[in-house]
Design an enzyme around this catalytic site. Sequence first.
Site, PDB file in Angstrom:
ATOM      1  N   GLU A 106       0.823  -1.212   0.000  1.00 22.79           N
ATOM      2  CA  GLU A 106       0.000   0.000   0.000  1.00 22.79           C
ATOM      3  C   GLU A 106       0.858   1.264   0.000  1.00 22.79           C
ATOM      4  O   GLU A 106       0.549   2.233  -0.687  1.00 22.79           O
ATOM      5  CB  GLU A 106      -0.919   0.060   1.238  1.00 22.79           C
ATOM      6  CG  GLU A 106      -1.852  -1.101   1.381  1.00 22.79           C
ATOM      7  CD  GLU A 106      -1.335  -2.174   2.332  1.00 22.79           C
ATOM      8  OE1 GLU A 106      -2.125  -2.646   3.167  1.00 22.79           O
ATOM      9  OE2 GLU A 106      -0.136  -2.541   2.237  1.00 22.79           O
ATOM     10  N   CYS A 145      -2.445  -2.839   7.690  1.00 24.04           N
ATOM     11  CA  CYS A 145      -1.922  -2.756   9.057  1.00 24.04           C
ATOM     12  C   CYS A 145      -2.123  -1.324   9.573  1.00 24.04           C
ATOM     13  O   CYS A 145      -2.573  -0.454   8.827  1.00 24.04           O
ATOM     14  CB  CYS A 145      -0.435  -3.126   9.039  1.00 24.04           C
ATOM     15  SG  CYS A 145       0.611  -1.817   8.332  1.00 24.04           S
ATOM     16  N   CYS A 193      -0.303   1.348   7.322  1.00 23.40           N
ATOM     17  CA  CYS A 193      -0.934   1.550   6.017  1.00 23.40           C
ATOM     18  C   CYS A 193      -2.299   2.208   6.153  1.00 23.40           C
ATOM     19  O   CYS A 193      -2.658   3.075   5.352  1.00 23.40           O
ATOM     20  CB  CYS A 193      -1.006   0.238   5.257  1.00 23.40           C
ATOM     21  SG  CYS A 193       0.641  -0.373   4.811  1.00 23.40           S
TER      22      CYS A 193
END
EC number: 3.5.4.33
Length: 154
Positions: free
Chosen positions: A58, A86, A89
């Site tokens: 990402e 996560c 991101c």
Amino acid sequence: MNDHLDHHYWMQEAIREAKKAEAIHEVPIGAVIVRDGVIVGRGHNTRETSLDPTAHAEMIAIRQASETLGAWRLLGCTLYVTLEPCPMCAGAILQARIPLLVYGTSDPKAGCAGTLMNLLNDDRFNHRTEIISGIEQEQCAELLTSFFRNLRKK
């Protein structure tokens, strides 16, 4: 078919990115950012090869899209990623003002788009991102499952 509206079509592009990561022995996670039916950013996990903890799919796609569009605000864009983002991101998605996230499979260890928490829809932030999950879920999950299965065999 309106390609720019077909989440499955674009998730297949993210899966192609994940396979690029797998080919270089990285965890197979891929991402694409789409605006107006065109991919403006691509990324795949390169944490091991670049020795960079921020080199998530990402993050790379967001940097590329910002460069392509000449803006840090990725308004009108959709981020497609094979694995739920996560915390890092998810934070970058908010910072980039991405209005829509589409992800393949959830991440029980670090998912911050609804699994462990939902950073993307927290009213305390000044931006929220719409989330669509489970697109090509089986294929996205199988990429990860088989990668880790093969790693354990070695």
